[in-house]
Design a protein around this motif. Structure first.
Motif, mmCIF file in Angstrom:
data_model
loop_
_atom_site.group_PDB
_atom_site.id
_atom_site.type_symbol
_atom_site.label_atom_id
_atom_site.label_comp_id
_atom_site.label_asym_id
_atom_site.label_seq_id
_atom_site.Cartn_x
_atom_site.Cartn_y
_atom_site.Cartn_z
ATOM 1 N N THR A 103 0.840 -1.197 0.000
ATOM 2 C CA THR A 103 0.000 0.000 0.000
ATOM 3 C C THR A 103 0.874 1.245 0.000
ATOM 4 O O THR A 103 2.047 1.223 0.390
ATOM 5 N N LEU A 104 0.253 2.342 -0.432
ATOM 6 C CA LEU A 104 0.907 3.642 -0.453
ATOM 7 C C LEU A 104 -0.074 4.669 0.088
ATOM 8 O O LEU A 104 -1.206 4.752 -0.384
ATOM 9 N N ASP A 105 0.366 5.421 1.084
ATOM 10 C CA ASP A 105 -0.421 6.530 1.628
ATOM 11 C C ASP A 105 0.349 7.812 1.372
ATOM 12 O O ASP A 105 1.518 7.933 1.763
ATOM 13 N N VAL A 106 -0.312 8.770 0.717
ATOM 14 C CA VAL A 106 0.273 10.089 0.483
ATOM 15 C C VAL A 106 -0.589 11.075 1.261
ATOM 16 O O VAL A 106 -1.777 11.215 0.981
ATOM 17 N N SER A 107 0.023 11.717 2.253
ATOM 18 C CA SER A 107 -0.722 12.653 3.093
ATOM 19 C C SER A 107 0.056 13.951 3.205
ATOM 20 O O SER A 107 1.262 13.988 2.958
ATOM 21 N N GLY A 108 -0.649 15.007 3.568
ATOM 22 C CA GLY A 108 0.009 16.291 3.671
ATOM 23 C C GLY A 108 -0.507 17.101 4.838
ATOM 24 O O GLY A 108 -1.624 16.899 5.316
ATOM 25 N N ALA A 109 0.337 18.033 5.289
ATOM 26 C CA ALA A 109 -0.031 18.935 6.370
ATOM 27 C C ALA A 109 0.709 20.251 6.171
ATOM 28 O O ALA A 109 1.849 20.269 5.697
ATOM 29 N N LEU A 110 0.047 21.339 6.518
ATOM 30 C CA LEU A 110 0.669 22.654 6.445
ATOM 31 C C LEU A 110 1.554 22.848 7.665
ATOM 32 O O LEU A 110 1.188 22.490 8.781
ATOM 33 N N ASP A 111 2.740 23.416 7.422
ATOM 34 C CA ASP A 111 3.723 23.629 8.475
ATOM 35 C C ASP A 111 4.338 25.007 8.260
ATOM 36 O O ASP A 111 5.366 25.133 7.597
ATOM 37 N N GLY A 112 3.660 26.051 8.771
ATOM 38 C CA GLY A 112 4.127 27.422 8.547
ATOM 39 C C GLY A 112 4.029 27.773 7.075
ATOM 40 O O GLY A 112 2.968 27.625 6.468
ATOM 41 N N GLU A 113 5.123 28.205 6.486
ATOM 42 C CA GLU A 113 5.159 28.562 5.062
ATOM 43 C C GLU A 113 5.286 27.339 4.161
ATOM 44 O O GLU A 113 5.285 27.470 2.942
#
Length: 175
Positions: A103-113
């Motif tokens: 499996t492949l999980d691609v996730s993201g989160a904002l971290d300042g700029e």
């Protein structure tokens, strides 16, 4: 494609699917007729680029994408397409996508700029040693991330699978 294909027809179909996905990703970021702006959302772009690697397997929905809703410009989309294609190709050769259960999980989160995107593989062949990252593709995506996004990539070779963290300046995604 040649490593995983059982015959020339299968390899041809694989290549056509991948090139079609790249074309669809490019179409997403073309200017809209008579309007300003671009049409691509980051999550849509990733889903389109990864679709050929998720189709035609017995294990349905083995690739999951969950990233913040944000726009992507034409130049950024081209760079992202190269990076995602390189990571996916390596996963098909050596990682989780080489296994029917991977499996492949691609996730993201904002971290300042910055936007931090995590590429997490699981269920592929066991990782026994950290490979050398001296190939053309690895060097190209590292330079591309630095130039286009003032960011970079970090690799963690965990026993369960590769985890790559991509850091990109948010303002550079609109380019």
């Amino acid at each position: 494609s040649s490593r995983s294909a059982e015959n020339v027809t299968g390899m041809t179909n694989d290549l056509v699917e991948r090139l079609t996905a790249l074309g669809r990703a490019h179409d997403l970021v073309r200017p809209l007729p008579g309007e300003e702006g671009k049409a691509a959302l980051f999550g849509d772009l990733l889903s389109i680029l990864l679709a050929p690697y998720d189709e035609g397997t017995a294990y349905v929905d083995r690739i999951r994408v969950a990233v913040p809703r944000m726009g992507v410009g034409e130049a950024a989309a081209t760079t992202l397409a190269m990076v995602i294609h390189e990571l996916a190709t390596n996963s098909v050769k050596y990682g989780a996508l080489s296994s029917g259960q991977g499996t492949l999980d691609v996730s993201g989160a904002l971290d300042g700029e910055y936007l931090a995107v995590t590429w997490a593989e699981d269920g592929g062949p066991p990782i026994t040693a950290e490979p050398e990252m001296r190939g053309f593709g690895s060097q190209m995506i590292a330079r591309s991330m630095a130039r286009q996004f003032a960011g970079g990539l970090t690799y963690e070779w965990q026993p369960s699978g590769l985890v790559v963290t991509m850091r990109m300046r948010q303002d550079r995604l609109a380019d």
